[in-house]
Write an enzyme that holds these catalytic residues in place. Structure first.
Site, short mmCIF file in Angstrom:
data_model
loop_
_atom_site.label_atom_id
_atom_site.label_comp_id
_atom_site.label_asym_id
_atom_site.label_seq_id
_atom_site.Cartn_x
_atom_site.Cartn_y
_atom_site.Cartn_z
N HIS A 1 40.19 32.01 36.33
CA HIS A 1 40.46 31.38 37.63
C HIS A 1 39.36 30.41 38.04
O HIS A 1 39.60 29.51 38.83
CB HIS A 1 40.77 32.42 38.72
CG HIS A 1 39.59 33.06 39.39
ND1 HIS A 1 39.13 34.31 39.05
CD2 HIS A 1 38.78 32.64 40.38
CE1 HIS A 1 38.09 34.62 39.82
NE2 HIS A 1 37.85 33.63 40.63
N ASP B 1 41.31 37.80 33.03
CA ASP B 1 40.74 36.65 33.74
C ASP B 1 39.47 36.10 33.06
O ASP B 1 38.37 36.25 33.58
CB ASP B 1 40.42 37.08 35.19
CG ASP B 1 40.29 35.90 36.12
OD1 ASP B 1 40.13 34.76 35.63
OD2 ASP B 1 40.34 36.11 37.35
N SER C 1 32.43 35.55 40.77
CA SER C 1 33.39 35.41 39.69
C SER C 1 32.69 34.83 38.48
O SER C 1 31.91 33.89 38.60
CB SER C 1 34.51 34.46 40.11
OG SER C 1 35.42 35.16 40.87
N1 ARG Z 1 40.27 37.14 44.56
C1 ARG Z 1 39.51 36.54 43.50
C2 ARG Z 1 38.37 35.72 44.08
O1 ARG Z 1 38.29 35.47 45.13
C3 ARG Z 1 40.35 35.74 42.55
C4 ARG Z 1 41.02 34.52 43.11
C5 ARG Z 1 41.89 33.80 42.16
N2 ARG Z 1 43.10 34.54 41.80
C6 ARG Z 1 44.27 34.48 42.47
N3 ARG Z 1 45.27 35.19 42.05
N4 ARG Z 1 44.45 33.71 43.53
O2 ARG Z 1 38.19 34.88 44.80
N1 GLU Z 2 37.15 36.10 42.95
C1 GLU Z 2 35.89 35.91 43.63
C2 GLU Z 2 35.22 34.61 43.20
O1 GLU Z 2 35.88 33.72 42.82
C3 GLU Z 2 34.99 37.06 43.38
C4 GLU Z 2 35.55 38.22 44.05
C5 GLU Z 2 34.81 38.62 45.29
O2 GLU Z 2 34.87 37.93 46.32
O3 GLU Z 2 34.15 39.66 45.17
O4 GLU Z 2 34.05 34.45 43.32
#
Ligand code: ARG
Ligand code: GLU
Length: 649
Positions: free
Chosen positions: A14, A150, A584
């Site tokens: 991502h 991922d 991430s």
């Molecule tokens: N929640 C994770 C991070 O903040 C992954 C975001 C990307 N994935 C998604 N399915 N939108 O930011």
């Molecule tokens: N998906 C998040 C990122 O892109 C990390 C997840 C979180 O916020 O802990 O950094």
């Protein structure tokens, strides 16, 4: 994380999403099908992609604050700090190719000089198909149990003598001072884990007033607006695969923070965060009152905080509505990209060709993924929310046009949207290209009458004149309160080891692999496995389509050396490391400093850790490195990549 002596790096799928999408086309749909370079020559070059290594960080607090006095204005203070920082940064990079920056920690109570080496030739090496790299999509986002593959692989190149350089054919793979060995030894409950990365923002030391505002105003406002938007987007995407293609990345962006905020609200309420903070403030106040010197310094801080947050409230709400709803339709955002067109006059016709070219670029990008009927629905809804929930003093001039529909129509916002969309040149591709073709000094007449150009301007001036000025005033105030309150907390709990809020600098956090209880009577294991992907499989739900080749591998049970000792193919695992957005792609290491996973998310029950961490409920989610290797080797047949890694059993 560098994982070979040839500059191979691993991050999240991502994180690379935009880059992967950029290399994709209808004929060569890398995003959907994945990509594996068979040799260095086949790797894909990226412009403007960098990899940063920390060379050194030094505490420079004394130098930065040497001339700062308590009675200085905030402005004066900021000026001196930025001058001193600039000087230190220049000195640090005088005779080398490094980049330096001074960064504030503990809300400006501590400063570090950070020296980085920045590499500029980063090529794409391998990515799994979307159905693996994004398995579970937004449905599973922020959730455990998780089955997302991922990860993505890139490679750093340098010039022939090993220093950073922009892309050139002569460049060679980078041999880093160190690279991470990759461990196949697996994970057990209770194992030590360590995550290091560049997390963005936490807010652990806020007072109760701020947390209350976030909980009762900020997040409810933002999630209300985004929720309405997502209803429309998801309906549209379900109705037509082409719309899904156009809107999937955009929807993911809207959805990501929306879902996180909802989780945070629940988590903070569950922890009774406001009252926990209040209790802390009570004890703090007792401590302050015990000593007149301390009282002198900190006696007013909580009251000032409360006043400031009370005053910020209406502007902060207007700002959220401005950003999320006012600018919440694509047509208005497109109008913002076209700034400059209104400057054309008889006397500067020479600027036309360049403006035309830029506008055409924006337009090509915009219309490729634009579905006017969907945007029209969103626009109507966004204007409705803004109109109904925000006081008139923050309303754009142009809302006057809206008011005439109240008399005429049962659905005034819908009809207003229809009117705007029919009248505008931006919401009709043909009209817009036609307009561009004939761009001249009289074009301003069209722009001046266009609803979206007007609304963009109106909203911008509301923001400038009525929101920004006020907000900025209180933010400056709260920044200095944050600094003083942080200092006070450090003194109040002297002897306790504090860790600073995340600020996009290198941060190490440790924890252990652990299960948790998300709800009454429910217990979650610490790992997921390939069989869970098969359980989730549902060809009717886009996010749960399973790749055919992956299914084959599952039925063949040919997991090779990558399977766990119980024969399962592990996919993801959780641990208690305190992470946040920006973590991430962070490497997850075991007690031997070997790579066992790559961090990519947190559990929904634990997203409030940005404000309040809870060891029982907060878990970071990582992809198991064995699943990564399995996909590279058995799924993609890219065993040459495995060979360059240092694999430890
Ligand atoms: N929640 C994770 C991070 O903040 C992954 C975001 C990307 N994935 C998604 N399915 N939108 O930011
Ligand atoms: N998906 C998040 C990122 O892109 C990390 C997840 C979180 O916020 O802990 O950094």
């Amino acid at each position: 994380s560098v994982i070979s002596d040839k500059g191979l790096i691993i991050t999240n799928y991502h994180c690379g999403h935009g880059i992967i999408q950029g290399h994709s086309s209808m004929e060569n749909d890398i995003l959907t099908d994945g990509f594996w370079a068979k040799s260095n020559e086949e790797e894909l070059v990226n412009e403007n992609l960098t990899a940063i290594f920390l060379i050194e960080m030094t505490d420079v607090t004394d130098k930065i604050l040497s001339e700062i006095t308590e009675d200085m204005t905030e402005k004066e203070r900021t000026r001196i700090i930025s001058e001193k920082s600039k000087k230190l940064e220049e000195e640090a990079t005088k005779d080398n190719h490094y980049k330096a920056e001074v960064r504030a920690f503990f809300q400006g109570n501590q400063y570090f000089l950070i020296i980085n080496e920045v590499f500029e030739d980063i090529r794409m090496v391998g990515v799994p198909p979307y159905s693996i790299g994004r398995f579970g999509g937004d449905t599973d986002n922020w959730m455990w149990p998780r089955h997302t593959g991922d990860f993505a692989l890139f490679r750093i190149y340098t010039d022939p003598d090993g220093t950073p350089a922009v892309y050139s054919e002569e460049n060679i793979p980078y041999k880093a001072k160190k690279h991470l060995p990759v461990s196949l030894s697996g994970t057990e409950k209770g194992d030590f884990t360590m995550v290091f990365g560049y997390p963005g923002t936490t807010m652990q030391y806020l007072p109760s007033f701020a947390v209350k505002q976030i909980l009762e105003e900020t997040y409810p406002n933002r999630t209300l607006i985004r929720g309405k938007k997502l209803d429309i987007l998801n309906n549209a995407m379900d109705s037509d695969p082409e719309i899904r293609l156009q809107y999937s990345a955009k929807t993911a962006r809207v959805s990501n923070a929306w879902k996180k905020w909802l989780g945070e609200i629940r988590g903070l309420n569950r922890l009774d965060a406001v009252n926990v903070k209040k209790q802390y403030e009570k004890e703090f106040t007792q401590w302050v009152n015990e000593n007149s010197e301390i009282q002198q310094k900190y006696g007013n801080i909580l009251k000032e905080y409360k006043d400031t947050y009370d005053k910020i409230s209406p502007y902060s709400m207007a700002f959220d509505y401005f950003r999320e709803a006012g600018l919440g339709s694509e047509a208005i955002m497109f109008a913002s990209q076209l700034r400059g067109l209104e400057n054309i006059s008889k006397d500067n016709m020479e600027i036309i060709p360049k403006l035309k070219k830029d506008a055409k670029n924006h337009a090509d990008n915009f219309y490729k993924d634009y579905h006017p009927p969907t945007d029209k629905k969103i626009f109507a809804e966004m204007i409705k929310l803004y109109y109904e929930n925000i006081p008139v003093e923050f309303h754009p001039e142009y809302f006057k046009n809206l008011e005439k529909y109240f008399r005429k129509s049962e659905k005034p916002f819908k009809h207003f949207a229809e009117y705007c969309f029919n009248k505008s040149i931006l919401t009709d591709e043909d009209k817009f290209y036609d307009f561009l073709e004939n761009l001249n000094h009289r074009s301003i007449r069209i722009i001046e009458k266009d609803p979206f150009f007007i609304l963009r301007q109106d909203f911008a001036s509301i923001y400038r004149e009525k929101i920004y000025l006020e907000l900025n005033k209180y933010h400056t105030k709260s920044d200095s309160l944050h600094r003083v309150y942080m200092k006070a907390q450090l003194e109040f709990e002297e002897g306790k080891i504090f860790y600073p809020d995340a600020n996009f600098t290198l941060r190490v956090s440790y924890g252990k692999i652990d299960t948790y209880y998300p709800a009454d009577a429910v217990k979650y294991k610490y790992y997921t496995s390939l069989s869970g992907i098969m359980e989730k499989e549902n060809p009717d739900i886009y996010d749960y389509k399973v790749n055919d080749r992956l299914k084959e591998l599952y039925y063949e049970k040919d997991f090779g050396i990558y399977s766990a000792s119980d024969g399962t193919m592990r996919v993801c695992f959780i641990a208690s490391n305190h992470t946040t957005g920006g973590n991430s792609g962070s490497p997850v290491l075991n007690a031997n400093g070997e790579l066992i996973g790559v961090n990519f998310d947190r559990n929904w029950e634990g997203t409030m850790s940005d404000i309040m961490y809870d060891l029982d409920m907060c878990r970071n989610i990582s992809i198991d490195i064995r699943y990564v290797l399995f996909i590279i080797d058995k799924f993609a047949g890219a065993s040459h990549l495995i060979e360059e890694m240092e694999i430890r059993m």
